[in-house]
Design an enzyme around this catalytic site. Structure first.
Site, PDB file in Angstrom:
ATOM      1  N   TYR A   1       0.793  -1.227   0.000  1.00 34.19           N
ATOM      2  CA  TYR A   1       0.000   0.000   0.000  1.00 34.19           C
ATOM      3  C   TYR A   1       0.831   1.285   0.000  1.00 34.19           C
ATOM      4  O   TYR A   1       0.270   2.369  -0.103  1.00 34.19           O
ATOM      5  CB  TYR A   1      -0.950   0.011   1.203  1.00 34.19           C
ATOM      6  CG  TYR A   1      -1.882  -1.174   1.214  1.00 34.19           C
ATOM      7  CD1 TYR A   1      -2.879  -1.307   0.257  1.00 34.19           C
ATOM      8  CD2 TYR A   1      -1.752  -2.179   2.165  1.00 34.19           C
ATOM      9  CE1 TYR A   1      -3.733  -2.398   0.256  1.00 34.19           C
ATOM     10  CE2 TYR A   1      -2.605  -3.274   2.172  1.00 34.19           C
ATOM     11  CZ  TYR A   1      -3.584  -3.380   1.215  1.00 34.19           C
ATOM     12  OH  TYR A   1      -4.420  -4.460   1.211  1.00 34.19           O
TER      13      TYR A   1
ATOM     14  N   HIS B   1      -9.148   1.344  -5.450  1.00 32.61           N
ATOM     15  CA  HIS B   1      -8.263   0.484  -4.657  1.00 32.61           C
ATOM     16  C   HIS B   1      -6.826   0.897  -4.894  1.00 32.61           C
ATOM     17  O   HIS B   1      -6.419   1.120  -6.042  1.00 32.61           O
ATOM     18  CB  HIS B   1      -8.450  -0.987  -5.028  1.00 32.61           C
ATOM     19  CG  HIS B   1      -9.817  -1.482  -4.735  1.00 32.61           C
ATOM     20  ND1 HIS B   1     -10.244  -1.751  -3.452  1.00 32.61           N
ATOM     21  CD2 HIS B   1     -10.872  -1.709  -5.552  1.00 32.61           C
ATOM     22  CE1 HIS B   1     -11.507  -2.139  -3.504  1.00 32.61           C
ATOM     23  NE2 HIS B   1     -11.915  -2.112  -4.757  1.00 32.61           N
TER      24      HIS B   1
END
Length: 149
Positions: free
Chosen positions: A24, A101
């Site tokens: 991430y 996302h």
């Protein structure tokens, strides 16, 4: 129609920058919020930026913005793959919904390949890192200008 975009973040995104940075990245949720506000301001839009680990709080936010807002950008986190309740709430929206996302969910575990959110989304962004949030807001501005999705 008002000029506010709801940017809605689901479970564990409060740990952005700390949790699995190899997937991430190191940017925090505060960094993402600043990016969203800056991007939106460039299009004359405001941002209501929220994060919750609780499904009901996400649903309440969707209900609040489902009509009359500039749109919804949602990263539902793990609820993407499990929540029929979020799908049902998003299906009531009369505004564009952009699913976003950070990682490319299609290159990850098989259970992440299915999204209930996509069934209600106008558009889907995955794998653009946190820049995907800015792209989502740009796309909402594009739609508001009357251009097709």
């Amino acid at each position: 129609m008002n000029d506010t975009v709801l940017v809605l973040n689901g479970p564990n995104l409060n740990l952005l920058g700390k949790r699995q940075p190899e997937i991430y990245g190191r940017e925090t949720l505060a960094d993402v919020e600043a990016l969203c506000r800056e991007t939106a301001a460039g299009f004359g839009l405001a941002v209501d930026f929220r994060q919750s680990n609780a499904e009901h709080a996400l649903i309440d936010a969707i209900h609040e913005f489902r009509v009359g807002s500039a749109g919804i950008v949602i990263n539902a986190g793990a609820y993407t793959h499990t929540s029929v309740a979020l799908l049902d709430a998003l299906n009531t929206c009369e505004v564009p919904v952009i699913e976003c996302h950070i990682s490319n969910v299609h290159r990850r575990e098989a259970f992440r390949h299915h999204s209930y959110i996509s069934l209600a989304a106008t558009s889907v962004l995955a794998g653009f890192g946190t820049h995907g949030y800015a792209l989502a807001i740009r796309h909402l501005a594009h739609l508001r200008a009357g251009r097709p999705a």
